[in-house]
Design a protein around this motif. Structure first.
Motif, PDB file in Angstrom:
ATOM      1  N   THR A 124       0.831  -1.209   0.000  1.00 52.26           N
ATOM      2  CA  THR A 124       0.000   0.000   0.000  1.00 52.26           C
ATOM      3  C   THR A 124       0.866   1.260   0.000  1.00 52.26           C
ATOM      4  O   THR A 124       0.585   2.210  -0.716  1.00 52.26           O
ATOM      5  CB  THR A 124      -0.952   0.051   1.215  1.00 52.26           C
ATOM      6  N   ALA A 125       1.929   1.273   0.802  1.00 43.92           N
ATOM      7  CA  ALA A 125       2.697   2.515   0.986  1.00 43.92           C
ATOM      8  C   ALA A 125       3.546   2.870  -0.226  1.00 43.92           C
ATOM      9  O   ALA A 125       3.721   4.047  -0.543  1.00 43.92           O
ATOM     10  CB  ALA A 125       3.582   2.403   2.227  1.00 43.92           C
ATOM     11  N   VAL A 126       4.074   1.855  -0.915  1.00 44.18           N
ATOM     12  CA  VAL A 126       4.951   2.141  -2.056  1.00 44.18           C
ATOM     13  C   VAL A 126       4.166   2.665  -3.264  1.00 44.18           C
ATOM     14  O   VAL A 126       4.566   3.675  -3.860  1.00 44.18           O
ATOM     15  CB  VAL A 126       5.832   0.912  -2.381  1.00 44.18           C
ATOM     16  N   PRO A 127       3.039   2.043  -3.653  1.00 45.72           N
ATOM     17  CA  PRO A 127       2.236   2.669  -4.712  1.00 45.72           C
ATOM     18  C   PRO A 127       1.842   4.110  -4.345  1.00 45.72           C
ATOM     19  O   PRO A 127       1.912   5.005  -5.203  1.00 45.72           O
ATOM     20  CB  PRO A 127       1.005   1.754  -4.815  1.00 45.72           C
ATOM     21  N   ALA A 128       1.464   4.351  -3.089  1.00 43.13           N
ATOM     22  CA  ALA A 128       1.093   5.713  -2.678  1.00 43.13           C
ATOM     23  C   ALA A 128       2.251   6.673  -2.914  1.00 43.13           C
ATOM     24  O   ALA A 128       2.064   7.788  -3.406  1.00 43.13           O
ATOM     25  CB  ALA A 128       0.671   5.731  -1.205  1.00 43.13           C
ATOM     26  N   ALA A 129       3.461   6.232  -2.581  1.00 41.15           N
ATOM     27  CA  ALA A 129       4.635   7.090  -2.769  1.00 41.15           C
ATOM     28  C   ALA A 129       4.925   7.322  -4.249  1.00 41.15           C
ATOM     29  O   ALA A 129       5.642   8.255  -4.607  1.00 41.15           O
ATOM     30  CB  ALA A 129       5.851   6.469  -2.078  1.00 41.15           C
ATOM     31  N   ALA A 130       4.369   6.462  -5.095  1.00 37.28           N
ATOM     32  CA  ALA A 130       4.527   6.623  -6.537  1.00 37.28           C
ATOM     33  C   ALA A 130       3.277   7.243  -7.166  1.00 37.28           C
ATOM     34  O   ALA A 130       3.096   7.193  -8.381  1.00 37.28           O
ATOM     35  CB  ALA A 130       4.820   5.269  -7.186  1.00 37.28           C
ATOM     36  N   ALA A 131       2.412   7.831  -6.328  1.00 40.91           N
ATOM     37  CA  ALA A 131       1.198   8.515  -6.797  1.00 40.91           C
ATOM     38  C   ALA A 131       0.192   7.562  -7.435  1.00 40.91           C
ATOM     39  O   ALA A 131      -0.510   7.933  -8.379  1.00 40.91           O
ATOM     40  CB  ALA A 131       1.550   9.667  -7.741  1.00 40.91           C
ATOM     41  N   ILE A 132       0.124   6.329  -6.914  1.00 39.47           N
ATOM     42  CA  ILE A 132      -0.828   5.339  -7.429  1.00 39.47           C
ATOM     43  C   ILE A 132      -1.747   4.867  -6.300  1.00 39.47           C
ATOM     44  O   ILE A 132      -1.305   4.168  -5.398  1.00 39.47           O
ATOM     45  CB  ILE A 132      -0.090   4.125  -8.041  1.00 39.47           C
ATOM     46  N   PRO A 133      -3.021   5.265  -6.336  1.00 34.82           N
ATOM     47  CA  PRO A 133      -3.979   4.731  -5.361  1.00 34.82           C
ATOM     48  C   PRO A 133      -4.315   3.285  -5.765  1.00 34.82           C
ATOM     49  O   PRO A 133      -4.723   3.062  -6.896  1.00 34.82           O
ATOM     50  CB  PRO A 133      -5.215   5.622  -5.524  1.00 34.82           C
ATOM     51  N   VAL A 134      -4.121   2.301  -4.868  1.00 36.23           N
ATOM     52  CA  VAL A 134      -4.355   0.908  -5.288  1.00 36.23           C
ATOM     53  C   VAL A 134      -5.834   0.591  -5.488  1.00 36.23           C
ATOM     54  O   VAL A 134      -6.177  -0.352  -6.202  1.00 36.23           O
ATOM     55  CB  VAL A 134      -3.684  -0.122  -4.348  1.00 36.23           C
TER      56      VAL A 134
END
Lengths: 249, 249
Positions: B125-135
């Protein structure tokens, strides 16, 4: 600088409940906030990180009343930021996991408001852990799927969800019987271990465990309320082998 | 009390990297630890929460060397606890999401050592968020599946994973081409938006984005290394609509 006078919005995950499960970064941005816009599922202990004079704006649903619409939340966030404030939009769990954080980010982007995302512990991992259920486990489950039981209009893809090694359904509460019927109808074995966790990580957390075919009745019998999470998969049976963790839950 | 003299083990998630993504509870148990048993993927800034005199035991893999076996880790944890120490077993991400925390909990349970689990932010969850991707995102994806590309012996269930609305594959790095072939072979559209994130939430985070059929070449071209995470699904395209978040990554 223009950005400072215009304010900034932080989309912050408050975690599943237990205030100690807040991240250090979330605690810091809360301490620095002028305005905190928060939901129902945020623990009061989390809000204590805000300064005594921070403005708190509640946008959750209360009893039978209406919740504030998503559009109105966008308007509130933008208006507070335009007043030059540091605004924390505080959500239960993680903003990007069934938190509508993406919609708020898009609205802020379109309005030209500077914003950041501060991830939080999502219920899908933290709540099973608090119930002594590892969502993955070598030789038992190598994948976990998070979904919601019912989301605006469209039915979940039960054929897919029925095949998940570990399935975690958010907001499972009120339609548990339908959910079980759908999963079993799509081929999930009725004997699959399942658990429902009410208020996971909160002091009043409760867990019921039963084979999938009996989990709805078990939850009804124990009057399990919301918020609740349904966990389906062989990993649920590990709970019986971790009595020390169960005792802490 | 016997439990106090016997010590206690805390299975603690350190989160994905950024030390500010540690939870308050994890920071507290680290401050109180006599011994910290840690992996390679834990940020040095996280270890700074430990007391200067805490004993640090490194059990990760270094360069081409062998990592400490899981059985040996169990022996270390039990032996340190039997010395009466407060032991923190610190893992990247979350102990129960591809962290082998369940195995450690079972070993401690069987040895009669008191233990607790402190969840952490999982990379999924945290890495996609840091890449501007809501899962997850309303109207785009209502479910997210976490899996590992390759796990001890058995092949992932590609037929299932190919149907995930959002798929997040941990440890995707070295066999990206095979992974893509398997997903497309199992029916995933070659044009599905995909991204690979190296060292998500760390200062040196890097992101490559391409259609699924081209993501492996794109990652090779940019010399993406480990640890890395593969994200597949329409949600990846939201990244292009969140340039402010991308700029922060």
């Amino acid at each position: 600088m223009r950005e400072q006078t215009r304010g900034r919005v932080f989309l912050v995950g408050a975690g599943p409940g237990d205030p100690e499960l807040l991240t250090l970064r979330a605690a810091r941005v809360l301490r620095e906030a002028d305005t905190v816009v928060h939901d129902r599922l945020v623990h009061p202990g989390v809000l204590e990180h805000a300064r005594p004079h921070a403005r708190l704006i509640y946008v959750g649903k209360e009893g039978g009343g209406d919740s504030v619409s998503q559009e109105e939340i966008h308007v509130i966030l933008i208006a507070q930021a335009l007043l030059g404030r540091r605004v924390v939009r505080l959500k239960g769990g993680d903003p990007f996991v069934f938190g509508r954080g993406g919609e708020e980010a898009l609205a802020l982007e379109e309005a030209g408001i500077p914003y950041e995302v501060v991830p939080g512990l999502t219920a899908g991992t933290a709540v099973p852990a608090a119930a002594a259920i590892p969502v993955t486990h070598r030789g038992v489950s190598g994948a976990v799927t998070f979904a919601t039981a019912y989301r605006g209009g469209s039915a979940p893809a039960w054929d897919f969800l029925a095949k998940a090694q570990t399935l975690v359904l958010y907001m499972a509460g009120s339609r548990l019987e339908e959910t079980v019927r759908a999963l079993v109808g799509a081929g999930r074995s009725a004997s699959t271990p399942a658990a429902v966790v009410e208020a996971g990580t909160w002091a009043h957390q409760r867990v019921v465990e039963a084979p999938l075919s009996h989990i709805a009745q078990a939850a009804t019998r124990d009057a399990i309320g919301s918020p609740s999470l349904l966990i389906v998969g062989e990993v649920v049976s590990l709970r019986g082998r971790l009595p020390s963790l169960v005792a802490q839950g």
